[in-house]
Design a protein around this motif. Sequence first.
Motif, PDB file in Angstrom:
ATOM      1  N   ILE A 130       0.847  -1.196   0.000  1.00  0.00           N
ATOM      2  CA  ILE A 130       0.000   0.000   0.000  1.00  0.00           C
ATOM      3  C   ILE A 130       0.882   1.247   0.000  1.00  0.00           C
ATOM      4  O   ILE A 130       1.683   1.444   0.912  1.00  0.00           O
ATOM      5  CB  ILE A 130      -0.921   0.025   1.242  1.00  0.00           C
ATOM      6  CG1 ILE A 130      -1.714  -1.283   1.317  1.00  0.00           C
ATOM      7  CG2 ILE A 130      -1.852   1.230   1.192  1.00  0.00           C
ATOM      8  CD1 ILE A 130      -2.533  -1.430   2.579  1.00  0.00           C
ATOM      9  N   GLY A 171     -11.451   3.508  -4.917  1.00  0.00           N
ATOM     10  CA  GLY A 171     -10.178   3.017  -5.444  1.00  0.00           C
ATOM     11  C   GLY A 171      -8.940   3.589  -4.796  1.00  0.00           C
ATOM     12  O   GLY A 171      -7.893   3.712  -5.423  1.00  0.00           O
ATOM     13  N   THR A 172      -9.036   3.945  -3.508  1.00  0.00           N
ATOM     14  CA  THR A 172      -7.899   4.585  -2.852  1.00  0.00           C
ATOM     15  C   THR A 172      -7.218   3.702  -1.812  1.00  0.00           C
ATOM     16  O   THR A 172      -6.324   4.158  -1.112  1.00  0.00           O
ATOM     17  CB  THR A 172      -8.341   5.898  -2.183  1.00  0.00           C
ATOM     18  OG1 THR A 172      -9.559   5.660  -1.471  1.00  0.00           O
ATOM     19  CG2 THR A 172      -8.578   6.973  -3.224  1.00  0.00           C
ATOM     20  N   LYS A 174      -8.951   1.457   0.566  1.00  0.00           N
ATOM     21  CA  LYS A 174      -9.685   1.134   1.793  1.00  0.00           C
ATOM     22  C   LYS A 174      -9.747  -0.373   2.023  1.00  0.00           C
ATOM     23  O   LYS A 174      -9.435  -0.858   3.117  1.00  0.00           O
ATOM     24  CB  LYS A 174     -11.100   1.742   1.734  1.00  0.00           C
ATOM     25  CG  LYS A 174     -11.067   3.272   1.706  1.00  0.00           C
ATOM     26  CD  LYS A 174     -12.441   3.887   1.674  1.00  0.00           C
ATOM     27  CE  LYS A 174     -13.132   3.730   0.332  1.00  0.00           C
ATOM     28  NZ  LYS A 174     -12.396   4.360  -0.783  1.00  0.00           N
ATOM     29  N   ALA A 336      -3.368   1.563 -11.205  1.00  0.00           N
ATOM     30  CA  ALA A 336      -3.147   0.121 -11.353  1.00  0.00           C
ATOM     31  C   ALA A 336      -3.775  -0.381 -12.656  1.00  0.00           C
ATOM     32  O   ALA A 336      -3.177  -1.184 -13.374  1.00  0.00           O
ATOM     33  CB  ALA A 336      -3.727  -0.625 -10.148  1.00  0.00           C
TER      34      ALA A 336
HETATM   35  N1  LIG Z   1      -2.611   3.293  -1.789  1.00  0.00           N
HETATM   36  C1  LIG Z   1      -2.523   2.324  -2.714  1.00  0.00           C
HETATM   37  N2  LIG Z   1      -1.377   1.680  -2.901  1.00  0.00           N
HETATM   38  C2  LIG Z   1      -1.259   0.723  -3.832  1.00  0.00           C
HETATM   39  N3  LIG Z   1      -2.263   0.340  -4.629  1.00  0.00           N
HETATM   40  C3  LIG Z   1      -3.439   0.947  -4.508  1.00  0.00           C
HETATM   41  C4  LIG Z   1      -3.641   1.965  -3.535  1.00  0.00           C
HETATM   42  N4  LIG Z   1      -4.903   2.393  -3.629  1.00  0.00           N
HETATM   43  C5  LIG Z   1      -5.483   1.671  -4.597  1.00  0.00           C
HETATM   44  N5  LIG Z   1      -4.603   0.793  -5.133  1.00  0.00           N
HETATM   45  C6  LIG Z   1      -4.904  -0.128  -6.236  1.00  0.00           C
HETATM   46  O1  LIG Z   1      -6.279  -0.010  -6.510  1.00  0.00           O
HETATM   47  C7  LIG Z   1      -6.962  -1.237  -6.265  1.00  0.00           C
HETATM   48  C8  LIG Z   1      -8.251  -0.959  -5.527  1.00  0.00           C
HETATM   49  O2  LIG Z   1      -7.978  -0.615  -4.187  1.00  0.00           O
HETATM   50  P1  LIG Z   1      -9.052  -0.865  -3.037  1.00  0.00           P
HETATM   51  O3  LIG Z   1      -9.923  -1.993  -3.433  1.00  0.00           O
HETATM   52  O4  LIG Z   1      -8.353  -0.952  -1.743  1.00  0.00           O
HETATM   53  O5  LIG Z   1      -9.870   0.487  -3.134  1.00  0.00           O
HETATM   54  P2  LIG Z   1     -11.098   0.967  -2.248  1.00  0.00           P
HETATM   55  O6  LIG Z   1     -10.689   2.238  -1.608  1.00  0.00           O
HETATM   56  O7  LIG Z   1     -11.538  -0.138  -1.370  1.00  0.00           O
HETATM   57  O8  LIG Z   1     -12.167   1.280  -3.382  1.00  0.00           O
HETATM   58  P3  LIG Z   1     -13.771   1.288  -3.273  1.00  0.00           P
HETATM   59  O9  LIG Z   1     -14.100   2.480  -2.447  1.00  0.00           O
HETATM   60  O10 LIG Z   1     -14.178   1.455  -4.697  1.00  0.00           O
HETATM   61  O11 LIG Z   1     -14.161  -0.001  -2.671  1.00  0.00           O
HETATM   62  C9  LIG Z   1      -6.011  -2.104  -5.507  1.00  0.00           C
HETATM   63  O12 LIG Z   1      -6.183  -3.437  -5.827  1.00  0.00           O
HETATM   64  C10 LIG Z   1      -4.645  -1.576  -5.919  1.00  0.00           C
HETATM   65  O13 LIG Z   1      -4.262  -2.185  -7.121  1.00  0.00           O
END
Ligand SMILES: Nc1ncnc2c1ncn2[C@@H]1O[C@H](COP(=O)(O)OP(=O)(O)OP(=O)(O)O)[C@@H](O)[C@H]1O
Length: 407
Positions: A130, A171-172, A174, A336
């Motif tokens: 992350i 996509g940040t 979480k 990504a």
């Molecule tokens: N801070 C980060 N570092 C590295 N990769 C990241 C990061 N944030 C997002 N990604 C990439 O984006 C993808 C989606 O991240 P994640 O599922 O944690 O987002 P989210 O915040 O849960 O999104 P949502 O709100 O849409 O559920 C990850 O699989 C990774 O490839």
Amino acid sequence: MAVDASSFIYQEIKKTKKKLDQAMARGDNETAAKLALRISELYKELARARKWGKKSALEMAEEYRRLYERLASGEPLPRAPRGSRGPGRPSGPRGGPGPGGDSEAGELDAEFDAEAEKLIAKADVTWSDIAGLEEAKKALMEAIYYSLARPSDPGVRLEPPRRFLLYGPPGTGKTMLAMAASNMLKATFINVSVDRVLSRYVGDSPRMISAIFRLAYRRAPSIVFFDEVETLVAKRDTGREAATGLVQTFLTELDGFKTKKLDKPVIVMAATNKPWMLDEAILSRFEKRIYIPLPDREARKEIFRLNIEGKGLRLEGITLDELADMTEGYSGRDIANACREATMMMLRRANPDIYKRLESVGSLAELQRQKYRVEPIRREEILAALKKVKPPITKEELRRYEEWARR
Ligand SMILES: Nc1ncnc2c1ncn2[C@@H]1O[C@H](COP(=O)(O)OP(=O)(O)OP(=O)(O)O)[C@@H](O)[C@H]1O
Ligand SMILES: [Mg+2]
């Protein structure tokens, strides 16, 4: 209303089972037979009212029909030993904990428990996967540390935060954070999409939420991750009873959990893209609220690095710094995805003949021996890929998060 039909039927089944137990204990086979038949009918209704668990409801209907036949034929029923399922009760489809007139966990609760188990997911993300989000990582590591380690002075009793709300644009990271926390804790990771629980378990969703918390205690250490919590409120405000009941159960479980004495840590994490939809009742239950912003320049560079160099790939004609500079407003997911897209473009360029090669191979084993070429990703490829995944979030929306975070 169809929405709450299964909830109503569930209550009826519980009540009727109690009466059946009493009738059987009295040896009143005639009444017991009628009640068993009634339960069988109720299970059939339950199967009709539900989107899930139809099969096991029908199995239960069948078992109670058989019990009815035995009772109606006057066949003497063996008395079950004390503390077991009760006299001559048919066993549950999963052989779960027996109901017994006085036992709380009936076959149906066992069924919910089994459904909840399906939400256990793999969490193989580590902190170093992350980029950025240092504050969030620290807060979570602290919570984990203080929930496991003991104070030097045994008289000290502190309560580390157990309930976290992660909010920010899509996509940040979480979900990644929740997984990394779970991974570090070697915890059971229970991944709950609130929206799915609501739509799949309709009238049963409060019971499902309780089953999820039971599962978390049973399998501690555990992390329960409630994704899209705002749907809870959104659906409640449409006045649907099922959702209102669900919010109540959710709040009650969160409260009970707060004061529950636990040997092993259980942490609840909730995530949302629309924090402003949550009301005080929900917000106040989360002692830690953490803003998960879009990645800053450094974090963007790191996400590019993870997705290119981290995968053994190289760039040509462009640097990570340049990429980081030109991607303000992109989320980690956007980056990504762009890297994945650019990688595909490079592979297509480097291996234009794979279709011909595919035609000529005779077996899977032969295919597995094939080697495809890997070349550096070119400037124009990564730029084209970035254009394809244009950042969907506007400045306006971003301001909304920042204002809410300040509040
Ligand atoms: N801070 C980060 N570092 C590295 N990769 C990241 C990061 N944030 C997002 N990604 C990439 O984006 C993808 C989606 O991240 P994640 O599922 O944690 O987002 P989210 O915040 O849960 O999104 P949502 O709100 O849409 O559920 C990850 O699989 C990774 O490839
Ligand atoms: Mg997510």
